[in-house]
Scaffold this motif. Structure first.
Motif, PDB file in Angstrom:
ATOM      1  N   PHE A  79      20.316 -17.678  23.434  1.00  0.00           N
ATOM      2  CA  PHE A  79      20.667 -18.299  22.151  1.00  0.00           C
ATOM      3  C   PHE A  79      21.327 -17.274  21.227  1.00  0.00           C
ATOM      4  O   PHE A  79      22.331 -17.584  20.570  1.00  0.00           O
ATOM      5  N   VAL A  80      20.771 -16.090  21.148  1.00  0.00           N
ATOM      6  CA  VAL A  80      21.340 -15.044  20.281  1.00  0.00           C
ATOM      7  C   VAL A  80      22.780 -14.755  20.688  1.00  0.00           C
ATOM      8  O   VAL A  80      23.681 -14.654  19.838  1.00  0.00           O
ATOM      9  N   ALA A  81      23.015 -14.640  22.003  1.00  0.00           N
ATOM     10  CA  ALA A  81      24.372 -14.377  22.487  1.00  0.00           C
ATOM     11  C   ALA A  81      25.307 -15.533  22.135  1.00  0.00           C
ATOM     12  O   ALA A  81      26.442 -15.320  21.672  1.00  0.00           O
ATOM     13  N   TYR A  82      24.841 -16.765  22.362  1.00  0.00           N
ATOM     14  CA  TYR A  82      25.640 -17.947  22.012  1.00  0.00           C
ATOM     15  C   TYR A  82      25.954 -17.963  20.523  1.00  0.00           C
ATOM     16  O   TYR A  82      27.101 -18.213  20.109  1.00  0.00           O
ATOM     17  N   PHE A  83      24.941 -17.695  19.708  1.00  0.00           N
ATOM     18  CA  PHE A  83      25.102 -17.823  18.263  1.00  0.00           C
ATOM     19  C   PHE A  83      26.094 -16.790  17.733  1.00  0.00           C
ATOM     20  O   PHE A  83      26.982 -17.116  16.928  1.00  0.00           O
ATOM     21  N   GLU A  84      25.963 -15.571  18.186  1.00  0.00           N
ATOM     22  CA  GLU A  84      26.876 -14.529  17.712  1.00  0.00           C
ATOM     23  C   GLU A  84      28.305 -14.795  18.175  1.00  0.00           C
ATOM     24  O   GLU A  84      29.257 -14.594  17.396  1.00  0.00           O
ATOM     25  N   GLU A  85      28.466 -15.264  19.397  1.00  0.00           N
ATOM     26  CA  GLU A  85      29.818 -15.559  19.887  1.00  0.00           C
ATOM     27  C   GLU A  85      30.433 -16.723  19.109  1.00  0.00           C
ATOM     28  O   GLU A  85      31.616 -16.679  18.733  1.00  0.00           O
ATOM     29  N   THR A  86      29.649 -17.761  18.860  1.00  0.00           N
ATOM     30  CA  THR A  86      30.168 -18.914  18.120  1.00  0.00           C
ATOM     31  C   THR A  86      30.537 -18.536  16.701  1.00  0.00           C
ATOM     32  O   THR A  86      31.585 -18.943  16.189  1.00  0.00           O
ATOM     33  N   CYS A  87      29.691 -17.748  16.065  1.00  0.00           N
ATOM     34  CA  CYS A  87      30.002 -17.303  14.702  1.00  0.00           C
ATOM     35  C   CYS A  87      31.291 -16.476  14.682  1.00  0.00           C
ATOM     36  O   CYS A  87      32.111 -16.592  13.766  1.00  0.00           O
ATOM     37  N   ALA A  88      31.483 -15.648  15.688  1.00  0.00           N
ATOM     38  CA  ALA A  88      32.650 -14.764  15.729  1.00  0.00           C
ATOM     39  C   ALA A  88      33.933 -15.509  16.049  1.00  0.00           C
ATOM     40  O   ALA A  88      35.007 -15.155  15.535  1.00  0.00           O
ATOM     41  N   THR A  89      33.852 -16.550  16.883  1.00  0.00           N
ATOM     42  CA  THR A  89      35.067 -17.192  17.380  1.00  0.00           C
ATOM     43  C   THR A  89      35.391 -18.533  16.739  1.00  0.00           C
ATOM     44  O   THR A  89      36.536 -18.992  16.810  1.00  0.00           O
ATOM     45  N   THR A  90      34.413 -19.179  16.118  1.00  0.00           N
ATOM     46  CA  THR A  90      34.618 -20.535  15.588  1.00  0.00           C
ATOM     47  C   THR A  90      34.697 -20.580  14.072  1.00  0.00           C
ATOM     48  O   THR A  90      35.453 -21.363  13.504  1.00  0.00           O
ATOM     49  N   LEU A  91      33.914 -19.753  13.403  1.00  0.00           N
ATOM     50  CA  LEU A  91      33.850 -19.837  11.951  1.00  0.00           C
ATOM     51  C   LEU A  91      35.090 -19.233  11.305  1.00  0.00           C
ATOM     52  O   LEU A  91      35.584 -18.185  11.722  1.00  0.00           O
ATOM     53  N   VAL A  92      35.560 -19.902  10.269  1.00  0.00           N
ATOM     54  CA  VAL A  92      36.727 -19.431   9.517  1.00  0.00           C
ATOM     55  C   VAL A  92      36.510 -19.754   8.046  1.00  0.00           C
ATOM     56  O   VAL A  92      35.784 -20.689   7.697  1.00  0.00           O
ATOM     57  N   ARG A  93      37.170 -18.980   7.211  1.00  0.00           N
ATOM     58  CA  ARG A  93      37.122 -19.285   5.779  1.00  0.00           C
ATOM     59  C   ARG A  93      38.364 -20.105   5.420  1.00  0.00           C
ATOM     60  O   ARG A  93      39.434 -19.570   5.177  1.00  0.00           O
ATOM     61  N   GLY A  94      38.198 -21.406   5.420  1.00  0.00           N
ATOM     62  CA  GLY A  94      39.285 -22.310   5.094  1.00  0.00           C
ATOM     63  C   GLY A  94      39.071 -22.969   3.752  1.00  0.00           C
ATOM     64  O   GLY A  94      38.181 -22.583   2.981  1.00  0.00           O
ATOM     65  N   PRO A  95      39.855 -23.996   3.442  1.00  0.00           N
ATOM     66  CA  PRO A  95      39.756 -24.640   2.130  1.00  0.00           C
ATOM     67  C   PRO A  95      38.408 -25.291   1.864  1.00  0.00           C
ATOM     68  O   PRO A  95      37.942 -25.317   0.723  1.00  0.00           O
ATOM     69  N   HIS A  96      37.763 -25.806   2.903  1.00  0.00           N
ATOM     70  CA  HIS A  96      36.465 -26.447   2.692  1.00  0.00           C
ATOM     71  C   HIS A  96      35.397 -25.403   2.356  1.00  0.00           C
ATOM     72  O   HIS A  96      34.563 -25.620   1.470  1.00  0.00           O
ATOM     73  N   ALA A  97      35.428 -24.291   3.055  1.00  0.00           N
ATOM     74  CA  ALA A  97      34.481 -23.217   2.752  1.00  0.00           C
ATOM     75  C   ALA A  97      34.695 -22.691   1.342  1.00  0.00           C
ATOM     76  O   ALA A  97      33.734 -22.445   0.596  1.00  0.00           O
ATOM     77  N   ASP A  98      35.956 -22.523   0.953  1.00  0.00           N
ATOM     78  CA  ASP A  98      36.245 -22.039  -0.398  1.00  0.00           C
ATOM     79  C   ASP A  98      35.758 -23.019  -1.459  1.00  0.00           C
ATOM     80  O   ASP A  98      35.260 -22.620  -2.515  1.00  0.00           O
ATOM     81  N   ALA A  99      35.893 -24.325  -1.172  1.00  0.00           N
ATOM     82  CA  ALA A  99      35.469 -25.333  -2.134  1.00  0.00           C
ATOM     83  C   ALA A  99      33.955 -25.328  -2.349  1.00  0.00           C
ATOM     84  O   ALA A  99      33.472 -25.675  -3.439  1.00  0.00           O
ATOM     85  N   LEU A 100      33.209 -24.932  -1.327  1.00  0.00           N
ATOM     86  CA  LEU A 100      31.745 -24.978  -1.399  1.00  0.00           C
ATOM     87  C   LEU A 100      31.106 -23.614  -1.630  1.00  0.00           C
ATOM     88  O   LEU A 100      29.894 -23.526  -1.835  1.00  0.00           O
ATOM     89  N   ALA A 101      31.890 -22.559  -1.595  1.00  0.00           N
ATOM     90  CA  ALA A 101      31.343 -21.201  -1.625  1.00  0.00           C
ATOM     91  C   ALA A 101      30.469 -20.949  -2.845  1.00  0.00           C
ATOM     92  O   ALA A 101      29.379 -20.369  -2.733  1.00  0.00           O
ATOM     93  N   ALA A 102      30.912 -21.345  -4.015  1.00  0.00           N
ATOM     94  CA  ALA A 102      30.145 -21.061  -5.234  1.00  0.00           C
ATOM     95  C   ALA A 102      28.767 -21.703  -5.178  1.00  0.00           C
ATOM     96  O   ALA A 102      27.771 -21.104  -5.611  1.00  0.00           O
ATOM     97  N   GLN A 103      28.702 -22.919  -4.648  1.00  0.00           N
ATOM     98  CA  GLN A 103      27.406 -23.595  -4.546  1.00  0.00           C
ATOM     99  C   GLN A 103      26.512 -22.926  -3.510  1.00  0.00           C
ATOM    100  O   GLN A 103      25.290 -22.844  -3.705  1.00  0.00           O
TER     101      GLN A 103
END
Length: 262
Positions: free
Chosen positions: A170-194
């Motif tokens: 699970f740790v290996a899966y989670f770190e790989e997914t976070c590294a390869t899938t997550l991005v800072r796009g417009p939706h993340a920017d819209a919710l970041a302050a909250q």
């Protein structure tokens, strides 16, 4: 997301007369503890950085993210402690959640890969909560808790083909997914302050330095949040205080209402 169940609590076998879980289930011992809720900014920050989950949250909770998460997380906890069949609840709450992500790709909340990653953020945050606020787990206890988290997910009736079988996997899966899938796009920017300044529920009580210290490294990187040595020292003191207060609190004080179920 809509949920049809109203919680009117009474005790079950896994809940003591004082309102806290008993028995051998580590999941029920830790998931309904208020200390898990304090760790939620860690999970939610990762969720909003996922293109599909971030898009869904922007559509359904653009201005009241933490009120939305309060409803959904409390329902999630209730389902674990109630032994109620979670499958129709999950279908009812997620079948309408679909659309286009920030890259114009279609998504559906019930897609197994998307749904499992959202679940995984809660699992990882739960483990982190026990480490930060509960004194930690032995290797065997961590494996037991993760195995119970796997059973928890299977109860949703969603394909588990993306779910690793062991904590190490699970740790290996989670770190790989976070590294390869997550991005800072417009939706993340819209919710970041909250996300970074919770304005509701128990996370509202977190000092700003605690939110920064709780962030997963990938979220901190993408949001360009630095955790200073002073932040880390302050958080260590804060976490010690939380542990000390929990040690002298009654189960009814430590556990959420949803752990005392019908």
């Amino acid at each position: 997301m809509r949920y049809p169940i109203r919680v009117q609590p009474r005790h079950i076998d896994d809940v003591t007369a004082n309102g806290g879980p008993s028995g051998s289930s580590l999941l029920r011992r830790h998931l309904g503890d208020r200390r898990f809720v304090l760790t939620l900014p860690r999970a939610i920050a990762l969720q909003v950085l996922h293109p599909a989950i971030g898009a869904a949250l922007t559509e359904h909770a653009p201005n009241r993210l933490w009120e939305h998460k309060k409803r959904t997380v409390l329902q999630m906890i209730y389902l674990v402690y109630s032994d109620r069949d979670a499958r129709p609840v999950i279908r009812f709450g997620h079948e309408h959640v679909k659309g286009l992500d920030g890259f114009g790709r279609r998504y559906h909340a019930l897609h197994p890969e998307i749904f499992f990653f959202q679940h995984a953020t809660y699992v990882e945050a739960l483990m982190h909560s026990v480490e930060a606020f509960g004194g930690g787990l032995s290797a065997s206890a961590r494996e037991q808790l993760y195995a119970e988290c796997c059973s928890w997910f299977r109860g949703y009736g969603i394909s588990d083909r993306h779910m690793p079988e062991t904590w190490a996997a699970f740790v290996a899966y989670f770190e790989e997914t976070c590294a390869t899938t997550l991005v800072r796009g417009p939706h993340a920017d819209a919710l970041a302050a909250q996300v970074l300044r919770p304005d509701s529920w128990l996370p509202r009580r977190l000092p700003s330095y605690a939110v920064r210290a709780l962030l997963h490294g990938r979220a901190a990187e993408l949001f360009e949040i630095s955790c200073s040595a002073m932040d880390r020292r302050a958080f260590a003191a804060y976490a010690a205080t939380v542990r000390a207060k929990a040690a002298i609190s009654s189960p009814r004080q430590r556990y959420l209402l949803q752990t005392r179920v019908r």
